[in-house]
Write an enzyme that holds these catalytic residues in place. Sequence first.
Site, PDB file in Angstrom:
ATOM      1  N   ASN B 404      30.746  46.283   0.256  1.00 35.28           N
ATOM      2  CA  ASN B 404      30.648  46.207  -1.194  1.00 35.28           C
ATOM      3  C   ASN B 404      31.041  47.526  -1.853  1.00 35.28           C
ATOM      4  O   ASN B 404      32.171  47.670  -2.320  1.00 35.28           O
ATOM      5  CB  ASN B 404      29.228  45.789  -1.585  1.00 35.28           C
ATOM      6  CG  ASN B 404      29.105  45.476  -3.061  1.00 35.28           C
ATOM      7  OD1 ASN B 404      29.985  45.795  -3.845  1.00 35.28           O
ATOM      8  ND2 ASN B 404      28.016  44.853  -3.445  1.00 35.28           N
ATOM      9  N   ASP B 405      30.139  48.486  -1.839  1.00 32.00           N
ATOM     10  CA  ASP B 405      30.372  49.713  -2.612  1.00 32.00           C
ATOM     11  C   ASP B 405      31.663  50.433  -2.224  1.00 32.00           C
ATOM     12  O   ASP B 405      32.326  51.010  -3.076  1.00 32.00           O
ATOM     13  CB  ASP B 405      29.184  50.663  -2.442  1.00 32.00           C
ATOM     14  CG  ASP B 405      27.903  50.056  -2.996  1.00 32.00           C
ATOM     15  OD1 ASP B 405      28.012  49.282  -3.969  1.00 32.00           O
ATOM     16  OD2 ASP B 405      26.831  50.334  -2.462  1.00 32.00           O
ATOM     17  N   VAL B 406      32.025  50.379  -0.942  1.00 31.12           N
ATOM     18  CA  VAL B 406      33.209  51.122  -0.494  1.00 31.12           C
ATOM     19  C   VAL B 406      34.506  50.461  -0.948  1.00 31.12           C
ATOM     20  O   VAL B 406      35.585  50.985  -0.691  1.00 31.12           O
ATOM     21  CB  VAL B 406      33.233  51.299   1.044  1.00 31.12           C
ATOM     22  CG1 VAL B 406      32.031  52.096   1.504  1.00 31.12           C
ATOM     23  CG2 VAL B 406      33.311  49.973   1.757  1.00 31.12           C
TER      24      VAL B 406
END
Lengths: 98, 478
Positions: B404-406
């Site tokens: 997700n965040d990456v």
Amino acid sequence: MSTEAIVGLYVFVLAIFVGFEVISKVPSTLHTPLMSGANAIHGIIVIGAMLVSAAVGGPLGLLLGFFAVVLGTANVVGGFVVTDRMLAMFKQKPGQRK
Amino acid sequence: MDLRSLIPLTYLIAAVTFVLGLKGLSGPKTAVNGNRIAAAGMLLAVGATFFDVEFQSYGTTGLLVTAAGLVVGGAAGFVGARLVKMTAMPQMVALFNGAGGGAAALVSILELMRGLGGAGVTPGETITSMLGLIIGAVSFSGSAIAFGKLQGLITPRAFKYGGQQIVTSVLFGGMIVLSLLLTASVASTVGVPQLAVMTGVALLALLFGVALVMPIGGADMPVVISLLNAFTGLAVAAAGFVLGNQLLIVAGTLVGASGTILTRLMSKAMNRSIANVLFGAFGAAPAGGGEVGGPMRADDGRTVRETTAEDAATLLAYARNVIIVPGYGLAVAQAQHNVRELADLLESRGVNVVYAIHPVAGRMPGHMNVLLAEANIPYEKLMDMDAVNPEFPRADVALVIGANDVTNPAARSTKGSPIYGMPILDVDKAQQIIVIKRSMKPGFAGIDNDLYLDPKTQMLFGDAKEAVAKLVAGVKAS
């Protein structure tokens, strides 16, 4: 300062340089295993724990000594075993994969 | 010649193995042996210590306490390390690190108790002992909190409260004042209850460790653990000064120094300074209104597009270049074997498949490589961020599995975002994007991902393992 303290200081300062130099350029793949391996190495405190295990004596002193050895040993054994598992991908596989 | 004079020599050999071990661990070819060399050195050092004059002066008592401790600690460490799931490795490292910190603190405490109890102690030794005690105890409780956060026992979000700086400063100041008080009392026999003061410092240090780590968000825990690892090294070195043991000084300092470098490398991989991690408000960002499932629609009307496994499989089966982006969701679902099956199947159809590995994919640098290697995915197929980012525009499909965040383009474009500036995988540059995800919940950083609103993106909701298995079936059928 005592000679022992001076020698200790020499060792300390030189070891700082070695520590800085020894791990230049680490691929990010190895960050976690390296941290884990370094983590196992400071488990050397277990020999310090052995050397004071019964230094104080009495129920409290021996209990503290026992805990010190337990924690130090867990650090050493757990640290090296976990690191070894993390490094599985770099191990040579006999007969290659199917 | 007394065989005991060989003990310092044995310690020297151990110190050399530690240097070689660290050196080995910094290269892929030498890492396995590096770790084993250091372990052998450790065994040698512990064995030699049994013959130490001081240790033998304790007689059977010391032997019994030590043997019991070695057995209990060894068993706990071994079983813990063998049984832990690959996904839980980071918190396990935190736990073992905390153990080392605790041991260092106890060693300093015991040596100080011996000195205060009549063996005599100088002010200098007192200060060194207090350093070992404080740093060790901070590392112990800080690691415990880091473990709790990664294990989900306590909220991984940054825990902020009013007067936080005051509390931290008071704890820190209290430790310093009490330590100086104890040192002064050793120097001039001022009448203070010395053991009580020492206990007070230990308690304050434990609280300080908690206060230090609680306000830091879960996404920054790897950096924190690495920093605490360096702390423990320093605590061990301090204990070495107290005991006059060169090996403890060398090993502790090595870890302290290399741990500091490693902490910097890690925080650089996440584009964050260490100070930023320690004092920043990363995890405290507002998290998309707070509804459990997260928004399916953005304020500007863009919506999330859902797809079926069959459609996604067809897309994959007829692509030429596919980049798989594995993340923590894959790790949790243990989907690495299914992913390999899917990749093999695609390759047998002539599709070119590579894996894009973000430096902190999963929870820790290198974590994802370990998991994929477990499924025998060839090392050459794993591409790191800098190598793979230029490939995304040429990829027909980017298959994001539980990352997700990456992948969040906000890191590039949204100045106000808490992850702004973090290097990301340019997944959004691929022709088509398939995202396998359990729900619309935000990731570890607690923020929404713009990628999911991209018109090129299709969401395949579900557990990573089941979803990939369905994709395999779908590709076989098409």
